[in-house]
Design a protein around this motif. Structure first.
Motif, PDB file in Angstrom:
ATOM      1  N   GLU A  30      93.018  50.405  70.980  1.00 58.97           N
ATOM      2  CA  GLU A  30      92.085  51.253  71.192  1.00 58.97           C
ATOM      3  C   GLU A  30      91.485  52.037  70.002  1.00 58.97           C
ATOM      4  O   GLU A  30      92.302  52.151  68.772  1.00 58.97           O
ATOM      5  CB  GLU A  30      92.723  52.304  72.334  1.00 58.97           C
ATOM      6  N   ALA A  31      90.317  52.678  70.116  1.00 56.73           N
ATOM      7  CA  ALA A  31      89.707  53.494  68.838  1.00 56.73           C
ATOM      8  C   ALA A  31      89.111  54.743  69.861  1.00 56.73           C
ATOM      9  O   ALA A  31      88.700  54.725  70.679  1.00 56.73           O
ATOM     10  CB  ALA A  31      88.650  52.514  68.275  1.00 56.73           C
ATOM     11  N   LEU A  32      89.226  55.824  68.876  1.00 58.32           N
ATOM     12  CA  LEU A  32      88.621  57.184  69.183  1.00 58.32           C
ATOM     13  C   LEU A  32      87.276  57.358  68.362  1.00 58.32           C
ATOM     14  O   LEU A  32      87.354  57.124  67.292  1.00 58.32           O
ATOM     15  CB  LEU A  32      89.836  58.590  69.089  1.00 58.32           C
ATOM     16  N   VAL A  33      86.315  57.703  69.172  1.00 54.74           N
ATOM     17  CA  VAL A  33      84.949  57.419  68.302  1.00 54.74           C
ATOM     18  C   VAL A  33      84.311  59.029  68.508  1.00 54.74           C
ATOM     19  O   VAL A  33      84.166  59.417  69.853  1.00 54.74           O
ATOM     20  CB  VAL A  33      83.958  56.570  68.683  1.00 54.74           C
ATOM     21  N   GLN A  34      84.001  59.550  67.371  1.00 56.31           N
ATOM     22  CA  GLN A  34      83.047  60.631  67.637  1.00 56.31           C
ATOM     23  C   GLN A  34      81.395  60.412  67.762  1.00 56.31           C
ATOM     24  O   GLN A  34      81.087  59.865  66.958  1.00 56.31           O
ATOM     25  CB  GLN A  34      83.170  61.655  66.247  1.00 56.31           C
ATOM     26  N   VAL A  35      81.003  60.569  68.896  1.00 50.31           N
ATOM     27  CA  VAL A  35      79.658  60.050  69.226  1.00 50.31           C
ATOM     28  C   VAL A  35      78.627  60.883  68.528  1.00 50.31           C
ATOM     29  O   VAL A  35      78.653  62.337  68.280  1.00 50.31           O
ATOM     30  CB  VAL A  35      79.647  60.179  70.757  1.00 50.31           C
ATOM     31  N   GLN A  36      77.726  60.275  67.874  1.00 51.87           N
ATOM     32  CA  GLN A  36      76.594  60.975  67.244  1.00 51.87           C
ATOM     33  C   GLN A  36      75.396  60.865  67.994  1.00 51.87           C
ATOM     34  O   GLN A  36      74.474  61.874  67.917  1.00 51.87           O
ATOM     35  CB  GLN A  36      76.510  60.477  65.729  1.00 51.87           C
ATOM     36  N   SER A  37      75.154  59.822  68.741  1.00 48.78           N
ATOM     37  CA  SER A  37      73.890  59.565  69.493  1.00 48.78           C
ATOM     38  C   SER A  37      74.227  58.961  70.545  1.00 48.78           C
ATOM     39  O   SER A  37      75.113  58.022  70.727  1.00 48.78           O
ATOM     40  CB  SER A  37      72.854  59.046  68.771  1.00 48.78           C
ATOM     41  N   ALA A  79      88.191  50.969  61.112  1.00 50.76           N
ATOM     42  CA  ALA A  79      89.231  51.902  60.722  1.00 50.76           C
ATOM     43  C   ALA A  79      88.440  53.303  60.527  1.00 50.76           C
ATOM     44  O   ALA A  79      87.305  53.583  60.737  1.00 50.76           O
ATOM     45  CB  ALA A  79      89.499  51.809  58.968  1.00 50.76           C
ATOM     46  N   PRO A  80      89.299  54.470  60.554  1.00 57.02           N
ATOM     47  CA  PRO A  80      88.720  55.972  60.615  1.00 57.02           C
ATOM     48  C   PRO A  80      87.626  55.892  59.291  1.00 57.02           C
ATOM     49  O   PRO A  80      87.880  55.459  58.300  1.00 57.02           O
ATOM     50  CB  PRO A  80      89.848  56.817  60.176  1.00 57.02           C
ATOM     51  N   GLY A  81      86.512  56.814  59.852  1.00 57.72           N
ATOM     52  CA  GLY A  81      85.348  56.733  59.002  1.00 57.72           C
ATOM     53  C   GLY A  81      84.250  55.650  59.176  1.00 57.72           C
ATOM     54  O   GLY A  81      83.044  55.795  58.515  1.00 57.72           O
ATOM     55  N   ASP A  82      84.806  54.712  59.772  1.00 61.42           N
ATOM     56  CA  ASP A  82      83.561  53.546  59.838  1.00 61.42           C
ATOM     57  C   ASP A  82      82.318  53.938  60.942  1.00 61.42           C
ATOM     58  O   ASP A  82      82.648  54.737  61.852  1.00 61.42           O
ATOM     59  CB  ASP A  82      84.091  52.471  60.564  1.00 61.42           C
ATOM     60  N   PHE A  83      81.196  53.774  60.500  1.00 64.47           N
ATOM     61  CA  PHE A  83      79.992  54.020  61.368  1.00 64.47           C
ATOM     62  C   PHE A  83      79.943  52.710  62.310  1.00 64.47           C
ATOM     63  O   PHE A  83      79.756  51.771  61.773  1.00 64.47           O
ATOM     64  CB  PHE A  83      78.791  54.212  60.700  1.00 64.47           C
ATOM     65  N   VAL A  84      79.843  52.845  63.394  1.00 61.58           N
ATOM     66  CA  VAL A  84      79.766  51.776  64.553  1.00 61.58           C
ATOM     67  C   VAL A  84      78.739  51.981  65.694  1.00 61.58           C
ATOM     68  O   VAL A  84      78.260  53.255  66.077  1.00 61.58           O
ATOM     69  CB  VAL A  84      81.255  51.708  65.191  1.00 61.58           C
ATOM     70  N   VAL A  85      78.355  50.970  66.022  1.00 63.97           N
ATOM     71  CA  VAL A  85      77.522  50.994  67.472  1.00 63.97           C
ATOM     72  C   VAL A  85      78.367  50.401  68.619  1.00 63.97           C
ATOM     73  O   VAL A  85      79.240  49.668  68.299  1.00 63.97           O
ATOM     74  CB  VAL A  85      76.373  50.088  67.315  1.00 63.97           C
ATOM     75  N   LEU A  86      78.493  51.104  69.634  1.00 65.49           N
ATOM     76  CA  LEU A  86      79.461  50.901  70.828  1.00 65.49           C
ATOM     77  C   LEU A  86      78.810  49.714  71.506  1.00 65.49           C
ATOM     78  O   LEU A  86      77.466  49.580  71.634  1.00 65.49           O
ATOM     79  CB  LEU A  86      79.778  51.937  71.327  1.00 65.49           C
ATOM     80  N   ASN A  87      79.667  48.775  72.063  1.00 64.43           N
ATOM     81  CA  ASN A  87      79.118  47.551  72.969  1.00 64.43           C
ATOM     82  C   ASN A  87      79.972  47.518  74.044  1.00 64.43           C
ATOM     83  O   ASN A  87      81.322  48.083  74.022  1.00 64.43           O
ATOM     84  CB  ASN A  87      79.006  46.449  72.129  1.00 64.43           C
ATOM     85  N   CYS A 148      83.852  48.433  69.236  1.00 60.86           N
ATOM     86  CA  CYS A 148      83.138  48.957  68.016  1.00 60.86           C
ATOM     87  C   CYS A 148      82.404  48.237  66.968  1.00 60.86           C
ATOM     88  O   CYS A 148      83.443  47.011  66.464  1.00 60.86           O
ATOM     89  CB  CYS A 148      84.256  49.861  67.363  1.00 60.86           C
ATOM     90  N   THR A 149      81.372  47.917  66.697  1.00 60.39           N
ATOM     91  CA  THR A 149      80.736  47.243  65.613  1.00 60.39           C
ATOM     92  C   THR A 149      80.207  47.866  64.550  1.00 60.39           C
ATOM     93  O   THR A 149      79.525  48.723  64.688  1.00 60.39           O
ATOM     94  CB  THR A 149      79.571  46.233  66.621  1.00 60.39           C
ATOM     95  N   LYS A 150      81.099  47.548  63.423  1.00 57.82           N
ATOM     96  CA  LYS A 150      80.630  48.340  62.228  1.00 57.82           C
ATOM     97  C   LYS A 150      79.265  47.972  61.611  1.00 57.82           C
ATOM     98  O   LYS A 150      78.973  46.574  61.700  1.00 57.82           O
ATOM     99  CB  LYS A 150      81.753  47.890  61.253  1.00 57.82           C
ATOM    100  N   VAL A 151      78.269  48.892  61.228  1.00 58.85           N
ATOM    101  CA  VAL A 151      77.317  48.568  60.693  1.00 58.85           C
ATOM    102  C   VAL A 151      76.552  49.465  59.807  1.00 58.85           C
ATOM    103  O   VAL A 151      77.514  50.534  59.268  1.00 58.85           O
ATOM    104  CB  VAL A 151      76.084  48.646  61.896  1.00 58.85           C
ATOM    105  N   ASP A 152      75.854  49.452  58.898  1.00 63.02           N
ATOM    106  CA  ASP A 152      75.418  50.068  57.798  1.00 63.02           C
ATOM    107  C   ASP A 152      75.269  51.619  58.103  1.00 63.02           C
ATOM    108  O   ASP A 152      74.595  52.039  59.036  1.00 63.02           O
ATOM    109  CB  ASP A 152      74.065  49.552  57.252  1.00 63.02           C
ATOM    110  N   PRO A 153      76.108  52.343  57.396  1.00 60.70           N
ATOM    111  CA  PRO A 153      76.224  53.851  57.651  1.00 60.70           C
ATOM    112  C   PRO A 153      74.947  54.619  57.227  1.00 60.70           C
ATOM    113  O   PRO A 153      74.569  55.778  57.778  1.00 60.70           O
ATOM    114  CB  PRO A 153      77.290  54.342  56.995  1.00 60.70           C
TER     115      PRO A 153
END
Length: 370
Positions: A30-37, A79-87, A148-153
């Protein structure tokens, strides 16, 4: 445990509520994500109306981008700090589709195991059903790490988060499911968020002509901005005849478009799409019908005689790990205008009002920004 603000649908047809929920620390996988949008999608409204299931209360929201805050002990992909788009397609790697290399059709996609719960009121402790296994109208959410899919931050969260559902569904319906390429003609029936994304996908692939069909002049204008070469107001003319005419002007002898994408999800528009195809053309259904809808009075000889393929597009037949970074790169290079899909940025308490704007056709996407 994390206590955060979130938007919850407690009962069928009732206005959504901004409340507090408890989000567990991530466990294995699992991953905990701080949602930005998070975009306000029609699917969220379907959940609120009981059109998907009756497993209330729902934690709404699923078109999201954010930053990974923590991961479970066995997680290596992010990993913590990664910017991701959720799917909502965390592939299993083990089912029959995955084992034959068709991960985009994974039949065993999964979500977080632990449950988020209501944190206040007489029903505190009640487990929440997250929309599409995500639940991102919240300051933080818990998902399977594979979601979580890592993309360009450097990308704008409000824009790239929309790849999490509607935009990817439309682009993928054209490119992945419909197989649109240069030299193909395309028609899209229904120019809401998914439909105009299909138009943008067809334009990316070099299709021509690209014919947008709708009854709303504002939506047709948006379709032109995103790549449509022709527009058809189907409240004024027969859309099948117009699609045939336009395609025939470009390719002599054509009896319709090579690929017709139905982005409404209704029997009458599906039939229009069927007959608007050229011989051996492809029909792609990406609009979501309700369980009671049927397609009556379709002669079997017509199904045989026109040939081609009738397809349904699941999430644009996408593979997030492959498609999201590619599309974000195209966005950053100015080749895919994801910003055009963001009609407005709103606060987390404005979701109910955004549903009303959606009903009136005032917005392509309202996006909650946290």
């Amino acid at each position: 445990m994390h206590t955060v603000r979130a938007v919850v649908a407690r009962a069928e047809g009732e206005p959504v509520e901004l409340t507090t929920i408890n989000v567990p620390d991530p466990g294995p996988g699992e991953a905990l994500v701080q949602v930005q949008s998070c975009g306000v999608c029609h699917t969220d409204l379907h959940y609120r109306e009981g059109g998907i299931s009756d497993d209330f209360p729902f934690l709404l929201g699923h078109e999201a981008a954010g930053v990974v805050e923590a991961v479970g002990p066995d997680v290596t992909g992010v990993a913590p700090g990664d910017f991701v788009v959720l799917n909502w397609r965390a592939v299993c790697g083990e089912c029959r589709a995955c084992k034959r290399g068709e991960l985009q059709y994974c039949f065993n996609t999964h979500n977080a195991t632990q449950k988020m719960t209501l944190a206040e009121g007489t029903d505190a402790g009640t487990e929440l059903s997250p929309a599409l296994g995500i639940g991102a109208f919240a300051e933080k959410t818990l998902v399977a790490a594979g979601q979580c899919t890592k993309v360009d931050p450097s990308a704008r969260p409000a824009a790239v988060g929309l790849l999490g559902c509607g935009v990817m569904a439309g682009i993928g319906a054209a490119i992945n499911t419909g197989g649109v390429t240069r030299g193909r003609s395309v028609a899209v029936i229904g120019c809401g968020g998914v439909g105009v994304a299909a138009i943008a996908g067809a334009a990316l692939a070099g299709a021509s002509p690209i014919i947008a069909v709708d009854i709303d002049a504002k939506k047709l204008e948006t379709a032109k901005r995103l790549g449509a070469t022709h527009t058809v107001d189907s409240s004024q003319v027969d859309p099948v005849e117009e699609i045939r005419r336009i395609a025939g002007e470009t390719y002599a002898g054509a009896e319709g478009a090579d690929v017709v994408i139905e982005a409404v999800g209704r029997p009458e528009t599906w039939k229009q799409a069927f007959y608007a195809r050229d011989l051996a053309g492809v029909l792609v259904l990406v609009g979501v019908p309700t369980p009671d809808m049927t397609v009556p009075d379709m002669p079997l000889l017509d199904l045989f005689g026109r040939g081609g393929a009738l397809k349904s597009s699941w999430y644009g037949d996408c593979l997030p790990s492959r498609d999201f970074p590619m599309l974000v790169d195209l966005y950053r290079r100015g080749r895919l205008d994801l910003d055009a899909f963001v009609s407005e940025e709103i606060g987390i308490g404005d979701v109910e009002a955004a549903f009303e704007k959606m009903h009136r056709g005032d917005v392509l996407r309202s996006v909650v920004v946290l």
